[in-house]
Design a protein around this motif. Sequence first.
Motif, PDB file in Angstrom:
ATOM      1  N   SER A  49      43.540  29.036   8.519  1.00 38.35           N
ATOM      2  CA  SER A  49      44.585  29.784   9.225  1.00 38.35           C
ATOM      3  C   SER A  49      44.434  29.609  10.716  1.00 38.35           C
ATOM      4  O   SER A  49      43.330  29.632  11.246  1.00 38.35           O
ATOM      5  N   ALA A  50      45.542  29.426  11.407  1.00 34.66           N
ATOM      6  CA  ALA A  50      45.491  29.200  12.859  1.00 34.66           C
ATOM      7  C   ALA A  50      44.849  30.352  13.595  1.00 34.66           C
ATOM      8  O   ALA A  50      44.418  30.203  14.723  1.00 34.66           O
ATOM      9  N   VAL A  51      44.774  31.527  12.977  1.00 32.41           N
ATOM     10  CA  VAL A  51      44.164  32.667  13.648  1.00 32.41           C
ATOM     11  C   VAL A  51      42.699  32.421  13.942  1.00 32.41           C
ATOM     12  O   VAL A  51      42.107  33.044  14.793  1.00 32.41           O
ATOM     13  N   HIS A  52      42.093  31.453  13.224  1.00 35.59           N
ATOM     14  CA  HIS A  52      40.672  31.187  13.427  1.00 35.59           C
ATOM     15  C   HIS A  52      40.422  29.991  14.326  1.00 35.59           C
ATOM     16  O   HIS A  52      39.302  29.510  14.417  1.00 35.59           O
ATOM     17  N   ALA A  53      41.475  29.480  14.966  1.00 35.14           N
ATOM     18  CA  ALA A  53      41.283  28.341  15.843  1.00 35.14           C
ATOM     19  C   ALA A  53      40.471  28.712  17.073  1.00 35.14           C
ATOM     20  O   ALA A  53      39.904  27.855  17.726  1.00 35.14           O
ATOM     21  N   GLY A  54      40.405  29.953  17.438  1.00 34.06           N
ATOM     22  CA  GLY A  54      39.615  30.419  18.571  1.00 34.06           C
ATOM     23  C   GLY A  54      39.215  31.852  18.364  1.00 34.06           C
ATOM     24  O   GLY A  54      39.738  32.553  17.495  1.00 34.06           O
ATOM     25  N   GLY A  55      38.237  32.311  19.155  1.00 31.62           N
ATOM     26  CA  GLY A  55      37.785  33.697  19.064  1.00 31.62           C
ATOM     27  C   GLY A  55      38.556  34.589  20.014  1.00 31.62           C
ATOM     28  O   GLY A  55      39.281  34.119  20.891  1.00 31.62           O
ATOM     29  N   TYR A  56      38.389  35.898  19.834  1.00 29.30           N
ATOM     30  CA  TYR A  56      39.036  36.856  20.723  1.00 29.30           C
ATOM     31  C   TYR A  56      38.616  36.569  22.161  1.00 29.30           C
ATOM     32  O   TYR A  56      37.449  36.290  22.415  1.00 29.30           O
ATOM     33  N   PRO A  57      39.501  36.615  23.176  1.00 28.79           N
ATOM     34  CA  PRO A  57      40.924  36.967  23.056  1.00 28.79           C
ATOM     35  C   PRO A  57      41.858  35.764  22.941  1.00 28.79           C
ATOM     36  O   PRO A  57      43.055  35.941  22.945  1.00 28.79           O
ATOM     37  N   HIS A  58      41.293  34.558  22.848  1.00 30.30           N
ATOM     38  CA  HIS A  58      42.139  33.359  22.817  1.00 30.30           C
ATOM     39  C   HIS A  58      42.456  33.006  21.368  1.00 30.30           C
ATOM     40  O   HIS A  58      42.052  31.954  20.882  1.00 30.30           O
ATOM     41  N   TYR A  59      43.205  33.860  20.695  1.00 32.91           N
ATOM     42  CA  TYR A  59      43.528  33.601  19.302  1.00 32.91           C
ATOM     43  C   TYR A  59      44.974  33.968  19.026  1.00 32.91           C
ATOM     44  O   TYR A  59      45.701  34.453  19.902  1.00 32.91           O
ATOM     45  N   GLU A 112      47.654  29.652  20.898  1.00 33.49           N
ATOM     46  CA  GLU A 112      47.347  28.614  19.928  1.00 33.49           C
ATOM     47  C   GLU A 112      46.691  27.446  20.661  1.00 33.49           C
ATOM     48  O   GLU A 112      46.619  27.428  21.890  1.00 33.49           O
ATOM     49  N   CYS A 113      46.235  26.466  19.893  1.00 35.91           N
ATOM     50  CA  CYS A 113      45.639  25.283  20.521  1.00 35.91           C
ATOM     51  C   CYS A 113      46.613  24.658  21.522  1.00 35.91           C
ATOM     52  O   CYS A 113      46.232  24.245  22.616  1.00 35.91           O
ATOM     53  N   THR A 114      47.892  24.614  21.129  1.00 39.41           N
ATOM     54  CA  THR A 114      48.880  23.969  21.998  1.00 39.41           C
ATOM     55  C   THR A 114      49.234  24.804  23.218  1.00 39.41           C
ATOM     56  O   THR A 114      49.988  24.348  24.081  1.00 39.41           O
ATOM     57  N   SER A 115      48.735  26.031  23.312  1.00 39.22           N
ATOM     58  CA  SER A 115      48.952  26.812  24.525  1.00 39.22           C
ATOM     59  C   SER A 115      48.255  26.171  25.715  1.00 39.22           C
ATOM     60  O   SER A 115      48.706  26.301  26.854  1.00 39.22           O
ATOM     61  N   LYS A 126      40.749  16.088  28.591  1.00 42.91           N
ATOM     62  CA  LYS A 126      40.646  17.028  27.471  1.00 42.91           C
ATOM     63  C   LYS A 126      42.016  17.438  26.940  1.00 42.91           C
ATOM     64  O   LYS A 126      42.176  18.499  26.346  1.00 42.91           O
ATOM     65  N   LEU A 127      43.025  16.584  27.202  1.00 43.40           N
ATOM     66  CA  LEU A 127      44.391  16.825  26.731  1.00 43.40           C
ATOM     67  C   LEU A 127      44.957  18.146  27.231  1.00 43.40           C
ATOM     68  O   LEU A 127      45.788  18.773  26.570  1.00 43.40           O
ATOM     69  N   LEU A 128      44.509  18.598  28.410  1.00 42.65           N
ATOM     70  CA  LEU A 128      45.075  19.814  28.982  1.00 42.65           C
ATOM     71  C   LEU A 128      46.487  19.521  29.477  1.00 42.65           C
ATOM     72  O   LEU A 128      46.824  18.396  29.850  1.00 42.65           O
ATOM     73  N   TRP A 129      47.320  20.579  29.502  1.00 37.46           N
ATOM     74  CA  TRP A 129      48.658  20.412  30.038  1.00 37.46           C
ATOM     75  C   TRP A 129      48.580  20.048  31.515  1.00 37.46           C
ATOM     76  O   TRP A 129      47.752  20.574  32.249  1.00 37.46           O
ATOM     77  N   GLU A 130      49.433  19.186  31.960  1.00 37.84           N
ATOM     78  CA  GLU A 130      49.429  18.742  33.350  1.00 37.84           C
ATOM     79  C   GLU A 130      49.748  19.914  34.271  1.00 37.84           C
ATOM     80  O   GLU A 130      50.630  20.722  33.976  1.00 37.84           O
ATOM     81  N   GLN A 131      49.026  20.008  35.396  1.00 35.36           N
ATOM     82  CA  GLN A 131      49.164  21.105  36.333  1.00 35.36           C
ATOM     83  C   GLN A 131      49.631  20.584  37.700  1.00 35.36           C
ATOM     84  O   GLN A 131      49.584  19.374  37.961  1.00 35.36           O
ATOM     85  N   PRO A 132      50.075  21.503  38.595  1.00 41.38           N
ATOM     86  CA  PRO A 132      50.485  21.057  39.932  1.00 41.38           C
ATOM     87  C   PRO A 132      49.353  20.342  40.664  1.00 41.38           C
ATOM     88  O   PRO A 132      48.172  20.515  40.342  1.00 41.38           O
TER      89      PRO A 132
END
Length: 769
Positions: free
Chosen positions: A23-33, A39-42, A52-58
């Motif tokens: 379940s995606a709820v277990h992809a990370g621990g509190y509070p990043h769940y 989600e991972c794609t956040s 690390k495939l992070l979203w591109e930033q300014p």
Amino acid sequence: MLFLNKFFPAFFLFAALCLAAVSAVHAGGYPHYLQNGIECTSCHNVHGDQSKLLWEQPVQQDIDHTPANQLCWSCHNDAEAPAVLTHSSLQTGNTHGNWTVECVVCHDPHFQRQALTNSNDYIAQGVVATVEATTIRKAGAADWIPDAYQGMIVFPSRNRMYTSYMIVGNSANTLTVDPDISTPQVDGSMDLGQVSSGDTFVISYGRLIRAQIDLGRIQEYTSSGLPLPDPTYPKSGYREVKFIRPAGLNSFADGDAAINGICEVCHTRTSHWRNDGTLAGIGVHSGLGGGNCLVCHKHADGFAPYDHLAEGTVAPSPDCIVCHESVDPVSDVHSSNCGLCHVSSFGAGPLVEPYETNSPSGGECIDCHSSVSGSHDEVSHIAAPGQDWVLIFSEGDHEPGVLTWDGEVLVDCTRCHTTNLIAAHAQLCATCHPTPVNTLGTWNKGCQQGGCHTSYHAESNVLHFPFDNNEDCTQCHDQYNWSVPQSNCSNCHSYPGIGLPVTSSNARETYTGPAVIDFSVTTGGKVGVGFTFYRLDGESADTGSTIIVSEPGEHTLEFWTVDQAGRTETPHKTATFTIIEDTAPPATTSNALAAYWQYALIKLNAADNGDLGVKATYYRLDGGSPQTGTSIYVPGVAGTGAHTLEFWSEDWSGNVEALQTVSFTITAGTATLRLIWGDSDTAGPPPLPPEVDAYWYVYRGSYGGTPYNSGYVTNSDENWTGVDDVTIPVSPTSYYISIDWWDSNEGWYDNYSGSVEAKTPGEIIIIRY
């Protein structure tokens, strides 16, 4: 390592598929769940090309706004999550160059690594008796202090340490969790498929602190000007971290021989508290080992040193600046002489007597300065009505579903209060000036502004609910348009200056031990506003809404009120009462056991027959300095150590309990499981060919118990010696070992399994297969 390198693509795909199956709820621990909408794609762009495939930033504009930090701050903005600055030279000064510590150097964004890695470092643990969507009830005694674990993290099952939730409160035996912290009520739910009765739950301090800090990730820049040069990484090495509480052992910086506090491990060139131990706890930090570093170094400020002016604890008002032109009363007016106000010349500790409280607040201006009358006569103390009104009923709270109009009910401050502050506050300067210099900041004469009355009667809704009925609506409402004219407030509340105040008390005839007596005021039978004065047994008068009397015997209490128009209650009221001397000391018990493993956590419980109960409980461990509290955590050291705990309590009558003593032992440390392929310890590792492989697993208790460790070895790895050591904590619970191996030349497979006990620190347990 050869196995991982050889099969890494397949292994990565397998891991990805496994994560997809969970379940995606277990992809990370509190509070990043998932319950928090994360989600991972956040954070990760699976099609991206960034590190690390992070979203591109300014584009990075300064040394702090790295792509990783900017991603953290996209949520940590004080709207979705608390905003904090990273620790860098931009916040603390560039004496040692231009440097920055990214958020992810100290924080693991995925899991609570302290709980995952430091397997014995917990706040508390217990056995699940029952579990529901938002509650876990523990088995055994109901001995928790209510809300002691509020804000901490619970892992419902030690077998599934990837599942964690925030604790929003606890009773004596039940934890309440809130997976959705975006709303004040508990409206989320735990995954009940991941926990059941009989599981062991664990409570951790949390904060996503890493268990190991990579100093090599700290960045330095030759310049902080644009365009930014490429960063360098002058430090190296890993430092173990233990961080399971905000103060005391294993806190931010406890100053003990193990330099493993999260604030200790990085410092090499600082003027205070270096990680080699040479400066820890001396100078400006004298005596602060084990203290909460956030008291003086706020995370929101990037851990910059405490600033009185910025914090607002000592801030001049415009009226002060008329004479005191400095904007910093600490450094300029008082020449940074902390000893003028603080017991410690370094600025730590409470303010000077007789107004001793916890720093940095406490004391009154008139401790050192004259009162309003005299040298400050030119200062105006007339307030204007504030920019907001007092909320009596919120929209919808007043007879919802009954009234045809559910508007708010508001009244202005001047309905009950005079705007002359000297009269309104009975010339008690400390009401507005609780520290040696004005704390209000810029004041524009408003009642609600400048730090005063910002909540304006938060209890007013509750106080008005008993009168919330539709039998006599016109007592508050206009009978034609149902508005609430302020004149109607006088139906219940007295207007300043109308009639004399009348004071009553809740004094009883007798008390056992000290008496606490409260006063209330009415004027003309209505709710009154004013200051109550009292005189005990003919002594000098004092003011307040409560008095505490401790002296045994008969007493006479005289009390009266002066309202905000200066009207004094006459005649004064009196009450007589008797205090029966309480000579019986409290009785304190403990839940101490005779023997512990790795650490001891002992709870004390005290009771007293006096009306006010127990004042304080004390304890002393192994003859050390007395401490205050009812929870004692004692870490073990390698071997078996004997300890003596002395404890006692004191009541409000000054009765001190006779010393209670318990003795106990703590056995701590590790043993070694030495797994040997045949006679590899004497003949050397198995040669190639044939290729041989072995998989081993270590469980606590029995097969299927809590997994502790596992590994894979092969003689195709030229570094394999055929001998593998597994470190295990000594424990009264046995360990179950299972080893599967394969010989490709002989074409046979075999297994070893069995249980061992590891109760002796330093013991080496040999297992051949």
